[in-house]
Design a protein around this motif. Structure first.
Motif, PDB file in Angstrom:
ATOM      1  N   SER A  26     -23.918  35.242 -13.013  1.00  0.00           N
ATOM      2  CA  SER A  26     -22.554  35.611 -12.631  1.00  0.00           C
ATOM      3  C   SER A  26     -21.937  36.568 -13.650  1.00  0.00           C
ATOM      4  O   SER A  26     -21.281  37.556 -13.278  1.00  0.00           O
ATOM      5  CB  SER A  26     -21.685  34.363 -12.494  1.00  0.00           C
ATOM      6  OG  SER A  26     -22.145  33.545 -11.447  1.00  0.00           O
ATOM      7  N   ALA A  27     -22.149  36.285 -14.926  1.00  0.00           N
ATOM      8  CA  ALA A  27     -21.627  37.172 -15.970  1.00  0.00           C
ATOM      9  C   ALA A  27     -22.311  38.530 -15.907  1.00  0.00           C
ATOM     10  O   ALA A  27     -21.658  39.577 -16.054  1.00  0.00           O
ATOM     11  CB  ALA A  27     -21.832  36.536 -17.346  1.00  0.00           C
ATOM     12  N   ASN A  60     -23.567  40.010 -13.278  1.00  0.00           N
ATOM     13  CA  ASN A  60     -23.033  40.753 -12.139  1.00  0.00           C
ATOM     14  C   ASN A  60     -21.660  41.338 -12.444  1.00  0.00           C
ATOM     15  O   ASN A  60     -21.354  42.461 -12.024  1.00  0.00           O
ATOM     16  CB  ASN A  60     -22.987  39.857 -10.898  1.00  0.00           C
ATOM     17  CG  ASN A  60     -24.359  39.606 -10.325  1.00  0.00           C
ATOM     18  OD1 ASN A  60     -25.267  40.403 -10.489  1.00  0.00           O
ATOM     19  ND2 ASN A  60     -24.521  38.473  -9.657  1.00  0.00           N
ATOM     20  N   GLN A  61     -20.857  40.599 -13.196  1.00  0.00           N
ATOM     21  CA  GLN A  61     -19.527  41.103 -13.555  1.00  0.00           C
ATOM     22  C   GLN A  61     -19.646  42.296 -14.495  1.00  0.00           C
ATOM     23  O   GLN A  61     -19.013  43.342 -14.280  1.00  0.00           O
ATOM     24  CB  GLN A  61     -18.693  39.991 -14.210  1.00  0.00           C
ATOM     25  CG  GLN A  61     -17.270  40.411 -14.521  1.00  0.00           C
ATOM     26  CD  GLN A  61     -16.475  40.736 -13.285  1.00  0.00           C
ATOM     27  OE1 GLN A  61     -16.417  39.948 -12.355  1.00  0.00           O
ATOM     28  NE2 GLN A  61     -15.844  41.907 -13.261  1.00  0.00           N
ATOM     29  N   GLU A  99     -20.981  45.350 -12.708  1.00  0.00           N
ATOM     30  CA  GLU A  99     -20.007  45.974 -11.804  1.00  0.00           C
ATOM     31  C   GLU A  99     -18.933  46.745 -12.563  1.00  0.00           C
ATOM     32  O   GLU A  99     -18.578  47.864 -12.176  1.00  0.00           O
ATOM     33  CB  GLU A  99     -19.362  44.890 -10.935  1.00  0.00           C
ATOM     34  CG  GLU A  99     -18.584  45.428  -9.759  1.00  0.00           C
ATOM     35  CD  GLU A  99     -19.461  46.105  -8.725  1.00  0.00           C
ATOM     36  OE1 GLU A  99     -19.008  47.146  -8.181  1.00  0.00           O
ATOM     37  OE2 GLU A  99     -20.580  45.631  -8.462  1.00  0.00           O
ATOM     38  N   THR A 145     -14.618  44.720 -18.496  1.00  0.00           N
ATOM     39  CA  THR A 145     -14.705  43.292 -18.179  1.00  0.00           C
ATOM     40  C   THR A 145     -13.875  42.495 -19.181  1.00  0.00           C
ATOM     41  O   THR A 145     -14.137  42.528 -20.381  1.00  0.00           O
ATOM     42  CB  THR A 145     -16.173  42.814 -18.228  1.00  0.00           C
ATOM     43  OG1 THR A 145     -16.933  43.543 -17.263  1.00  0.00           O
ATOM     44  CG2 THR A 145     -16.272  41.332 -17.915  1.00  0.00           C
ATOM     45  N   ASP A 153     -11.884  38.014 -16.347  1.00  0.00           N
ATOM     46  CA  ASP A 153     -12.911  38.356 -15.356  1.00  0.00           C
ATOM     47  C   ASP A 153     -14.119  37.432 -15.494  1.00  0.00           C
ATOM     48  O   ASP A 153     -14.679  36.964 -14.499  1.00  0.00           O
ATOM     49  CB  ASP A 153     -13.380  39.803 -15.529  1.00  0.00           C
ATOM     50  CG  ASP A 153     -12.306  40.828 -15.217  1.00  0.00           C
ATOM     51  OD1 ASP A 153     -11.453  40.554 -14.354  1.00  0.00           O
ATOM     52  OD2 ASP A 153     -12.337  41.907 -15.848  1.00  0.00           O
ATOM     53  N   LEU A 154     -14.520  37.193 -16.731  1.00  0.00           N
ATOM     54  CA  LEU A 154     -15.698  36.370 -16.978  1.00  0.00           C
ATOM     55  C   LEU A 154     -15.465  34.908 -16.604  1.00  0.00           C
ATOM     56  O   LEU A 154     -16.353  34.264 -16.039  1.00  0.00           O
ATOM     57  CB  LEU A 154     -16.132  36.479 -18.447  1.00  0.00           C
ATOM     58  CG  LEU A 154     -16.702  37.844 -18.845  1.00  0.00           C
ATOM     59  CD1 LEU A 154     -16.855  37.939 -20.362  1.00  0.00           C
ATOM     60  CD2 LEU A 154     -18.037  38.090 -18.158  1.00  0.00           C
ATOM     61  N   ALA A 177     -15.488  34.791 -12.834  1.00  0.00           N
ATOM     62  CA  ALA A 177     -16.827  35.012 -12.270  1.00  0.00           C
ATOM     63  C   ALA A 177     -17.738  33.812 -12.477  1.00  0.00           C
ATOM     64  O   ALA A 177     -18.534  33.462 -11.601  1.00  0.00           O
ATOM     65  CB  ALA A 177     -17.459  36.260 -12.891  1.00  0.00           C
ATOM     66  N   THR A 178     -17.627  33.185 -13.644  1.00  0.00           N
ATOM     67  CA  THR A 178     -18.551  32.093 -13.983  1.00  0.00           C
ATOM     68  C   THR A 178     -18.022  30.714 -13.613  1.00  0.00           C
ATOM     69  O   THR A 178     -18.795  29.757 -13.523  1.00  0.00           O
ATOM     70  CB  THR A 178     -18.859  32.097 -15.489  1.00  0.00           C
ATOM     71  OG1 THR A 178     -17.645  31.855 -16.218  1.00  0.00           O
ATOM     72  CG2 THR A 178     -19.489  33.418 -15.927  1.00  0.00           C
TER      73      THR A 178
END
Length: 196
Positions: free
Chosen positions: A15-16, A18-19, A22, A28, A32-33, A36-37
């Motif tokens: 997940s991290a 992918n963030q 992106e 980031t 955001d982290l 996302a996680t």
């Protein structure tokens, strides 16, 4: 006694990754982290260290996957020249169904941080070395099978092809049409010196 972790480390890293992939490193945020996680700041940093350490873990995982994929594609067991051509098409993402459009995380990391972050530079450089070695091995196999001229320097050709692949990445991100890139790659494949 410490409490056992209640999350999958692999899932959190994915997940991290992918963030970061992106939005880049600078783009980031901690928010955001955590979004996302699904982990809070304390859990995230307690498990993975700070943002930079987490980024390096995700980049290492991505780069390891790139080199592993290259190995699988270049050593499929068919004729080496066919494995090489297929790998170049997949890596250049031309004429390949379902190819990703967000680009290469390794290239993005190198462009954003490589010149000022020694750890990022070391990871990316080592990965390119590994990718080069896989290409050179496949080229040498194609020479043994009589499909690429023996006089070709496999190391130099491997670096040339890797350089071209990075160029394809930049052009694709710049909006160059896929049919132009496909034609260019076909031309590159035709210029590889063949055995006579």
């Amino acid at each position: 006694m410490p409490r056992p972790r209640e999350f999958s480390e692999d899932a959190v890293l994915e997940s991290a990754r992918n963030q970061f992939w992106e939005t880049g490193y600078a783009g980031t945020s901690l928010a955001d982290l955590t979004a996302a996680t699904g982990l809070g700041k304390g859990s995230l940093y307690g498990a993975f260290g700070d943002k930079h350490a987490l980024f390096l873990r995700t980049l290492e995982g991505y780069c390891s996957d790139v080199v592993s994929d290259a190995h699988k594609e270049l050593a499929r067991g068919g004729r080496a020249i066919d494995d090489l051509a297929d790998h170049l098409r997949i890596s250049a993402r031309v004429g390949v169904e379902g190819s990703r459009t967000r680009g290469c995380m390794m290239a993005k990391a190198a462009a954003e941080l490589g010149s000022r972050d020694a750890a990022v530079q070391a990871i990316v450089s080592s990965s390119f070395d590994g990718w080069h070695d896989e290409l050179a091995s496949c080229i040498a196999r194609a020479q043994d099978e009589g499909d690429i001229a023996v006089g070709v320097d496999a190391d130099t050709l491997a670096w040339t092809l890797l350089t071209l692949l990075r160029g394809f990445e930049a052009l694709r991100k710049g909006g160059v049409a896929t049919d132009h890139l496909k034609a260019a790659l076909d031309q590159v494949l035709e210029t590889i010196p063949r055995s006579v």
